[in-house]
Motif scaffolding. Structure first.
Motif, short mmCIF file in Angstrom:
data_model
loop_
_atom_site.label_atom_id
_atom_site.label_comp_id
_atom_site.label_asym_id
_atom_site.label_seq_id
_atom_site.Cartn_x
_atom_site.Cartn_y
_atom_site.Cartn_z
N VAL A 152 -2.64 19.04 -11.26
CA VAL A 152 -0.57 19.75 -10.76
C VAL A 152 -0.25 18.53 -11.98
N GLN A 153 0.84 19.43 -12.24
CA GLN A 153 1.40 19.15 -13.34
C GLN A 153 3.26 18.44 -12.55
N LEU A 154 3.61 17.61 -12.47
CA LEU A 154 5.03 17.08 -12.19
C LEU A 154 5.86 17.60 -13.39
N HIS A 155 7.01 17.62 -12.87
CA HIS A 155 8.64 17.84 -13.52
C HIS A 155 9.53 17.19 -12.49
N ALA A 156 10.88 17.27 -13.17
CA ALA A 156 11.72 16.60 -12.40
C ALA A 156 13.04 16.99 -12.47
N ILE A 157 13.56 17.33 -11.48
CA ILE A 157 15.59 17.19 -12.08
C ILE A 157 16.10 16.20 -11.00
N GLN A 158 17.66 16.25 -11.65
CA GLN A 158 17.54 14.87 -10.29
C GLN A 158 19.46 15.65 -9.89
N PRO A 159 20.07 16.54 -9.45
CA PRO A 159 20.95 17.33 -9.59
C PRO A 159 22.21 16.50 -8.64
N LEU A 160 21.29 15.44 -7.53
CA LEU A 160 22.11 14.78 -6.91
C LEU A 160 21.19 13.24 -6.73
N ASN A 161 22.33 13.03 -7.00
CA ASN A 161 21.80 10.80 -5.87
C ASN A 161 22.33 10.01 -4.80
N ILE A 162 22.63 10.96 -3.44
CA ILE A 162 23.47 9.57 -2.95
C ILE A 162 22.78 10.11 -1.65
N LEU A 163 22.90 8.92 -0.70
CA LEU A 163 22.67 9.21 0.82
C LEU A 163 22.42 9.91 1.19
N SER A 164 22.00 10.63 2.65
CA SER A 164 22.25 11.72 2.58
C SER A 164 23.45 11.98 3.85
N GLU A 165 23.97 10.75 4.39
CA GLU A 165 24.77 11.01 5.17
C GLU A 165 25.62 10.91 4.54
N ASN A 166 26.05 11.21 3.91
CA ASN A 166 27.58 10.84 2.54
C ASN A 166 27.04 12.83 1.73
N MET A 167 26.23 13.98 2.71
CA MET A 167 26.12 14.90 1.94
C MET A 167 27.40 15.76 2.30
N THR A 168 27.66 16.22 1.28
CA THR A 168 28.87 17.20 1.84
C THR A 168 28.94 18.85 1.36
N THR A 169 28.89 19.35 1.78
CA THR A 169 28.74 20.81 1.45
C THR A 169 29.45 21.13 0.22
N ASN A 170 30.45 20.42 -0.36
CA ASN A 170 29.89 20.50 -1.97
C ASN A 170 28.34 20.31 -3.08
N ASP A 171 28.05 18.79 -2.64
CA ASP A 171 26.98 18.84 -2.62
C ASP A 171 25.91 19.90 -2.32
N TRP A 172 25.98 20.53 -1.29
CA TRP A 172 24.57 21.77 -0.80
C TRP A 172 24.75 22.70 -2.18
N ILE A 173 26.26 23.05 -2.17
CA ILE A 173 26.73 23.76 -3.34
C ILE A 173 25.92 23.64 -4.03
N THR A 174 26.15 22.26 -5.42
CA THR A 174 25.69 22.14 -6.48
C THR A 174 24.57 21.96 -6.28
N LEU A 175 23.56 21.33 -5.05
CA LEU A 175 22.14 21.51 -5.05
C LEU A 175 21.74 23.11 -5.53
N ALA A 176 21.95 24.03 -5.07
CA ALA A 176 21.85 25.03 -4.86
C ALA A 176 21.77 26.08 -5.88
N ALA A 177 23.51 25.31 -6.57
CA ALA A 177 23.19 26.11 -8.25
C ALA A 177 22.31 25.45 -9.50
N ALA A 178 21.61 23.95 -8.82
CA ALA A 178 20.60 23.65 -9.76
C ALA A 178 19.72 24.41 -9.40
N ILE A 179 18.93 24.78 -8.38
CA ILE A 179 17.81 25.61 -8.39
C ILE A 179 18.29 27.40 -8.72
#
Length: 352
Positions: free
Chosen positions: A46-73
């Protein structure tokens, strides 16, 4: 060599103790890869690669963050990878898993959300094991779909379908699932499917037709004006005044038997509240109900007679995220209602 992409979003698994508290750390997420590459569970294939579209505590997650995450994927060339692993905070992981399940229902590789109960430096943390098991599941099984993976308090690494994981319990920090049925476990770094009549077989995930609905990154919208209400003795609906700020819909949770206060009149009457919402053009949904064709309590029937829309066979987490998606996709309430109650996107109905 299998190429896996780690999608960091923050959370406890990417946090460090800072003073007397715990918070996300800029280098905390990436240290997880270093720990894995230098640890006992490291795989040579296995070789691991990484991206970090968000860096928040999940209690601060909003629908805009979901859109950011989904768009990055969505922007990724998935042909380059054998699997995706999303590291996430445990507080809202169940909601994010459901939303990713809907948005990536037709994904051709495994997408796995995982978390940690404590920061990695804490000896009580299960984060390294969860991460290693997620890598093993992605690398070995190549099972297409959206999953969540988390070790329970007995040391079992449980695998859940993304739309069939329920929130962590407050005192045990344990995730659940409808009917108490996980999708499987990881034993000695290998996936074992949990055979149950409600669980789709792994071969059906590989052979099932892909999701027929298509979303566009530029126009994806998740509706935030969904009000969620949980019943309890003495819940006074007079405090829910929507005259100046009106939601698109209300999701009303139910007791385990599919009931809530059904007295005919007064401030505690849910039928009265449902009728008042309907008069304002607000849809009211009730959930969870296992199966509306089964015998229901008379109080449940009174809620339906008052105009409540039943979401059956879904967990509250799956229902709430589906309503956010439905009312974000459709301006027409009838279309949103049909999408929320009639469509099946990714195994959210707790049956095969």
């Amino acid at each position: 060599m299998k190429q896996l992409l780690v999608v960091f979003t923050g959370g406890t698994i990417g946090s460090k103790k800072q003073g007397s508290g715990i918070d996300v750390d800029g280098a905390g997420s990436y240290s997880l890869i270093d720990d894995y590459n230098n640890g006992e569970h490291q795989r040579n294939d296995v070789q691991l690669h990484a991206i970090q579209p968000l860096n928040i505590l999940s209690e601060n997650m909003t629908t805009n963050d979901w859109i950011t995450l989904a768009a990055a994927i969505r922007r990724l060339d998935l042909t380059l990878y054998s699997g995706l692993i999303i590291t996430h905070g445990s507080d809202t992981l169940a909601y994010s898993a459901a939303m990713m399940g809907y948005l990536f229902a037709g994904i051709s590789i495994p997408l796995i959300l995982t978390a940690s109960n404590y920061p990695l430096a804490d000896e009580r943390s299960n984060g390294r094991r969860n991460f290693a098991n997620a890598i093993a599941f992605a690398a070995q099984e190549q099972l297409p779909g959206v999953f969540a993976l988390y070790e329970n308090d007995t040391g079992k690494a449980l695998v859940y379908l993304g739309t069939r994981i329920t929130q962590c319990a407050s005192f045990t920090d344990q995730f659940g699932s409808p009917y108490g049925i996980p999708y499987g476990t990881i034993v000695d770094s290998r996936f074992e499917w949990y055979p149950h009549e409600r669980n789709p077989k792994p071969e059906s995930l590989r052979s099932s037709s892909k999701s027929t609905w298509i979303w566009d990154e530029g126009s994806l919208r998740l509706e935030t004006s969904i009000v969620y209400i949980k019943p309890y003795p003495g819940l006074n609906y007079d405090y829910y005044d929507f005259s100046s700020n009106q939601p698109k819909a209300v999701l009303h949770d139910l007791h385990h038997s599919g009931t809530a206060c059904a007295m005919e009149e007064g401030p505690y009457s849910l039928p009265r509240f449902i009728k008042a919402c309907r008069a304002q053009g607000i849809d009211v949904y009730i959930c969870p109900i296992k199966d509306r064709s089964d015998s229901l309590y008379s109080s449940s029937l009174r809620l339906i007679e008052a105009g409540a829309i039943v979401i059956e066979k879904l967990s509250v987490e799956a229902a709430l995220t589906k309503l956010m998606l439905a009312y974000g996709l459709y301006e027409d309430a009838a279309e949103a209602r049909a999408f929320a109650t009639e469509s099946i996107l990714y195994y959210e109905h707790n049956e095969v």
